[in-house]
Scaffold this active site. Structure first.
Site, PDB file in Angstrom:
ATOM      1  N   TYR A   1       0.891  -1.152   0.000  1.00  0.00           N
ATOM      2  CA  TYR A   1       0.000   0.000   0.000  1.00  0.00           C
ATOM      3  C   TYR A   1       0.932   1.205   0.000  1.00  0.00           C
ATOM      4  O   TYR A   1       1.834   1.291   0.838  1.00  0.00           O
ATOM      5  CB  TYR A   1      -0.887   0.078   1.246  1.00  0.00           C
ATOM      6  CG  TYR A   1      -1.693  -1.161   1.570  1.00  0.00           C
ATOM      7  CD1 TYR A   1      -2.263  -1.944   0.570  1.00  0.00           C
ATOM      8  CD2 TYR A   1      -1.891  -1.537   2.902  1.00  0.00           C
ATOM      9  CE1 TYR A   1      -3.004  -3.068   0.887  1.00  0.00           C
ATOM     10  CE2 TYR A   1      -2.637  -2.653   3.226  1.00  0.00           C
ATOM     11  CZ  TYR A   1      -3.182  -3.422   2.218  1.00  0.00           C
ATOM     12  OH  TYR A   1      -3.918  -4.539   2.538  1.00  0.00           O
TER      13      TYR A   1
ATOM     14  N   CYS B   1       1.354   2.957   3.385  1.00  0.00           N
ATOM     15  CA  CYS B   1       1.737   2.133   4.533  1.00  0.00           C
ATOM     16  C   CYS B   1       3.150   2.511   4.974  1.00  0.00           C
ATOM     17  O   CYS B   1       4.077   2.487   4.160  1.00  0.00           O
ATOM     18  CB  CYS B   1       1.674   0.657   4.135  1.00  0.00           C
ATOM     19  SG  CYS B   1       2.632  -0.452   5.181  1.00  0.00           S
TER      20      CYS B   1
ATOM     21  N   PHE C   1       5.310   0.870   6.783  1.00  0.00           N
ATOM     22  CA  PHE C   1       6.238  -0.247   6.648  1.00  0.00           C
ATOM     23  C   PHE C   1       6.681  -0.405   5.197  1.00  0.00           C
ATOM     24  O   PHE C   1       7.848  -0.700   4.922  1.00  0.00           O
ATOM     25  CB  PHE C   1       5.586  -1.536   7.147  1.00  0.00           C
ATOM     26  CG  PHE C   1       5.281  -1.537   8.618  1.00  0.00           C
ATOM     27  CD1 PHE C   1       6.292  -1.668   9.557  1.00  0.00           C
ATOM     28  CD2 PHE C   1       3.978  -1.389   9.074  1.00  0.00           C
ATOM     29  CE1 PHE C   1       6.024  -1.663  10.921  1.00  0.00           C
ATOM     30  CE2 PHE C   1       3.691  -1.387  10.424  1.00  0.00           C
ATOM     31  CZ  PHE C   1       4.710  -1.521  11.355  1.00  0.00           C
ATOM     32  N   CYS C   2       5.748  -0.214   4.277  1.00  0.00           N
ATOM     33  CA  CYS C   2       6.088  -0.290   2.849  1.00  0.00           C
ATOM     34  C   CYS C   2       7.003   0.860   2.452  1.00  0.00           C
ATOM     35  O   CYS C   2       7.921   0.690   1.646  1.00  0.00           O
ATOM     36  CB  CYS C   2       4.819  -0.262   1.999  1.00  0.00           C
ATOM     37  SG  CYS C   2       3.636  -1.581   2.366  1.00  0.00           S
TER      38      CYS C   2
END
Length: 370
Positions: free
Chosen positions: A99, A102, A104-105
């Site tokens: 995403y 996101c 973390f991404c």
């Protein structure tokens, strides 16, 4: 993709050789007229001396040029290793399922961009998630890497540690490296099964490479400590801050829908119903993590902690170049760009100079690769 991700720039080194001249004696001087033997001997001696001096200057200049060029090439080689340390990365293929908003991404993208590793992005529909139906792991990011064979890597910190280990490894393929990060199943407080990974913050180095990447043991411990801090604390401050008020929640979901992969109906539903839902979820997160009523204060305090750890004597925690902790912090904070929380953070903390240095460093590496 080229085996090396850095090109050496062109440069021209000009040297000037100083020449000594023996001036002819002038009329009226004590060397003019009779008794020429001494001036001639003196002139001959000076000529011999000037030849020796010329040779010394040339030799010294050559040695200086040699050491300068050697130092320059060593720096270029080290920078090349930081981006793409071995020729096998030329055959490495990467696909990131994500995403866009996101955190973390975002930190995985920051890492890949910093190392100039080309990768394809597959934006996952957060409602249906059909793009990752091939995987039993139903979260993002997921990285599919392929060199000799295809391997799936889950969890943002495992992705970063595994790919970094692969880049610096001399003999191992990506599948072998990923085996160093085994998955461990457990249950959380609600009894839901969760996956954890051993060694997730550990970059696997051979003995002869450890000093090159971590000059001291403290440097390695520091990097691991702050990478863990990002996952355990900093990332949990994002949602309470971007969904702090109904207006900010709506603004955030407008951005999420705009940047994400939604159908028309899904986008409308996510923007309005999602904003309301996340406003209340952020309140629950605030309680779970014992945050202040004004969650901005927790964000500012976290930024102050990070800047104190970096210190004033170095541009990055990694020294002259960002390390994995720098990239993790930058990647997480970057998802707030364009939102009120990000603007407030820039105004009310001293993060801006460090953040802009991170932007410029990553951008410079991308320009060199292009």
């Amino acid at each position: 993709m080229a085996a090396s991700c850095v090109r050496a720039g062109r440069f021209v080194i000009c040297s000037r050789v100083c020449r000594w001249q023996v001036l002819a004696p002038q009329p009226g001087s004590r060397f003019y007229g009779h008794g020429r033997g001494l001036p001639e001997k003196l002139a001959g001696g000076l000529k011999v001396g000037s030849t020796a001096l010329n040779f010394a200057f040339v030799l010294g200049g050559t040695l200086g040029l040699y050491h300068t060029l050697r130092h320059y090439l060593q720096q270029q080689h080290h920078q090349a290793e930081q981006q793409c340390p071995k020729s096998s990365c030329a055959r490495l293929s990467l696909t990131l399922y994500q995403y866009k908003t996101c955190p973390f991404c975002s930190k995985v993208r920051a890492f890949l961009d910093f190392h100039s590793l080309p990768y394809e992005i597959v934006e996952v529909n957060p409602v249906l998630r059909k793009e990752i139906k091939f995987s039993g792991y139903r979260k993002v990011p997921i990285l599919i890497g392929e060199d000799d064979e295809k391997v799936q890597i889950n969890d943002s910190s495992v992705i970063i540690s595994a790919v970094k280990s692969y880049l610096v490894s001399r003999h191992k393929n990506l599948t072998q490296v990923v085996s160093y990060y085994p998955e461990m199943k457990s249950k959380d407080e609600q009894g839901k099964e969760v996956a954890e990974y051993n060694n997730k913050y550990w970059v696997m180095l051979e003995d002869q490479d450890e000093k090159r990447y971590y000059p001291t043991k403290e440097a390695r411990k520091e990097e691991m400590k702050w990478r863990k801090w990002v996952d355990d604390w900093l990332v949990h401050l994002i949602s309470p801050n971007v969904y702090r008020t109904p207006r900010e929640a709506l603004e955030s979901f407008h951005y999420i829908v705009q940047e994400g992969k939604f159908g028309t109906f899904e986008g409308f539903f996510a923007k309005y119903f999602g904003a309301v839902a996340m406003f209340f979820v952020s309140k629950r997160l605030k309680s779970r993590h014992n945050l202040h009523d004004d969650v901005r204060q927790d964000l500012y305090k976290a930024i102050d902690q990070w800047l104190a750890a970096v210190g004033e004597h170095r541009p990055f925690m990694g020294g002259n170049s960002p390390n994995l902790a720098d990239l993790a912090v930058y990647g997480v904070l970057r998802v707030m760009e364009g939102l009120e929380a990000f603007d407030d953070m820039m105004v009310n903390t001293k993060i801006k100079p460090w953040y802009r240095r991170m932007e410029k460093d990553i951008q410079k590496r991308q320009e060199v690769e292009q």
